[in-house]
Design a protein around this motif. Structure first.
Motif, mmCIF file in Angstrom:
data_model
loop_
_atom_site.group_PDB
_atom_site.id
_atom_site.type_symbol
_atom_site.label_atom_id
_atom_site.label_comp_id
_atom_site.label_asym_id
_atom_site.label_seq_id
_atom_site.Cartn_x
_atom_site.Cartn_y
_atom_site.Cartn_z
ATOM 1 N N UNK A 127 0.820 -1.218 0.000
ATOM 2 C CA UNK A 127 0.000 0.000 0.000
ATOM 3 C C UNK A 127 0.850 1.262 0.000
ATOM 4 N N UNK A 128 2.004 1.215 0.663
ATOM 5 C CA UNK A 128 2.903 2.371 0.654
ATOM 6 C C UNK A 128 3.347 2.674 -0.772
ATOM 7 N N UNK A 129 3.668 1.654 -1.538
ATOM 8 C CA UNK A 129 4.082 1.831 -2.934
ATOM 9 C C UNK A 129 2.949 2.423 -3.762
ATOM 10 N N UNK A 130 1.731 1.959 -3.538
ATOM 11 C CA UNK A 130 0.583 2.487 -4.275
ATOM 12 C C UNK A 130 0.355 3.959 -3.954
ATOM 13 N N UNK A 131 0.484 4.331 -2.683
ATOM 14 C CA UNK A 131 0.327 5.720 -2.259
ATOM 15 C C UNK A 131 1.389 6.604 -2.905
ATOM 16 N N UNK A 132 2.618 6.128 -2.901
ATOM 17 C CA UNK A 132 3.715 6.879 -3.515
ATOM 18 C C UNK A 132 3.466 7.051 -5.011
ATOM 19 N N UNK A 133 3.072 5.980 -5.689
ATOM 20 C CA UNK A 133 2.814 6.052 -7.129
ATOM 21 C C UNK A 133 1.668 6.974 -7.483
ATOM 22 N N UNK A 134 0.679 7.071 -6.602
ATOM 23 C CA UNK A 134 -0.496 7.899 -6.878
ATOM 24 C C UNK A 134 -0.266 9.379 -6.596
ATOM 25 N N UNK A 135 0.414 9.705 -5.507
ATOM 26 C CA UNK A 135 0.478 11.094 -5.059
ATOM 27 C C UNK A 135 1.811 11.801 -5.249
ATOM 28 N N UNK A 136 2.906 11.089 -5.412
ATOM 29 C CA UNK A 136 4.200 11.757 -5.492
ATOM 30 C C UNK A 136 4.661 11.954 -6.924
ATOM 31 N N UNK A 137 5.298 13.076 -7.153
ATOM 32 C CA UNK A 137 5.872 13.400 -8.452
ATOM 33 C C UNK A 137 7.229 14.053 -8.230
ATOM 34 N N UNK A 138 7.973 14.181 -9.296
ATOM 35 C CA UNK A 138 9.295 14.808 -9.248
ATOM 36 C C UNK A 138 9.211 16.149 -8.515
ATOM 37 N N UNK A 139 10.142 16.376 -7.598
ATOM 38 C CA UNK A 139 10.213 17.641 -6.876
ATOM 39 C C UNK A 139 9.475 17.671 -5.554
ATOM 40 N N UNK A 140 8.592 16.700 -5.297
ATOM 41 C CA UNK A 140 7.847 16.671 -4.030
ATOM 42 C C UNK A 140 8.793 16.380 -2.877
ATOM 43 N N UNK A 141 8.599 17.080 -1.770
ATOM 44 C CA UNK A 141 9.425 16.861 -0.585
ATOM 45 C C UNK A 141 8.712 15.897 0.343
ATOM 46 N N UNK A 142 9.436 14.847 0.751
ATOM 47 C CA UNK A 142 8.867 13.823 1.619
ATOM 48 C C UNK A 142 9.875 13.421 2.690
ATOM 49 N N UNK A 143 9.340 12.840 3.752
ATOM 50 C CA UNK A 143 10.165 12.219 4.785
ATOM 51 C C UNK A 143 9.894 10.732 4.727
ATOM 52 N N UNK A 144 10.943 9.932 4.767
ATOM 53 C CA UNK A 144 10.752 8.487 4.760
ATOM 54 C C UNK A 144 11.490 7.867 5.943
ATOM 55 N N UNK A 145 10.976 6.745 6.360
ATOM 56 C CA UNK A 145 11.548 5.971 7.449
ATOM 57 C C UNK A 145 11.675 4.552 6.912
#
Length: 141
Positions: free
Chosen positions: A51-69
């Motif tokens: 589900x994390x991969x699906x969320x990333x694929x749906x909402x993130x694009x080049x240039x977006x700032x994120x925090x990952x653990x």
């Protein structure tokens, strides 16, 4: 203890793919600024599952700032008879930090700002090339 926490911007749109069993995985790279070197960054390869991969694929694009653990994982493989090693961060959780414009507002209406994959969706532990329950043909990287 193997724990990685990163804050950075995506260097390109994430690749969302599905393995033969239908399980989602997403590969992406983060540009993480070096704290005392202005203008310098490290480029860290990351992979997320389920589900994390699906969320990333749906909402993130080049240039977006994120925090990952997540955790650092070493992968050994062969290309044309040459042995190679790569290091990837396997993402456990991800949180949206800001949009590219830096206004700290979201461009979408997700119900929560972060998502943690359920424990059952975690990738296998250890080396992808080892003889574990992980099927090498399942995820081609």
């Amino acid at each position: 203890m193997n724990l990685v926490v990163l804050i950075g911007r995506l260097t390109r749109d994430p690749e969302l793919k599905f393995g033969q069993s239908g399980k989602a995985y997403s590969k992406f790279s983060l540009a993480v600024d070096r704290p005392f070197s202005k203008g310098e960054a490290d480029f860290i390869n990351c992979v997320a599952f389920g589900k994390t991969a699906e969320l990333i694929g749906e909402y993130l694009r080049k240039g977006k700032k994120v925090a990952i653990n997540g955790k650092l994982q070493m992968n050994r493989y062969e290309v044309n008879g040459e042995k190679r090693t790569s290091y990837d961060v396997v993402v456990d959780t991800m949180e949206f930090i800001e949009s590219r414009g830096g206004d700290n507002s979201s461009e979408f209406s997700a119900p929560t700002p972060s998502y943690a994959a359920p424990k059952a969706a975690e990738p296998p532990q250890g080396d992808f090339g080892s003889s574990s329950s992980f099927d090498e043909d399942e995820f081609p990287f």
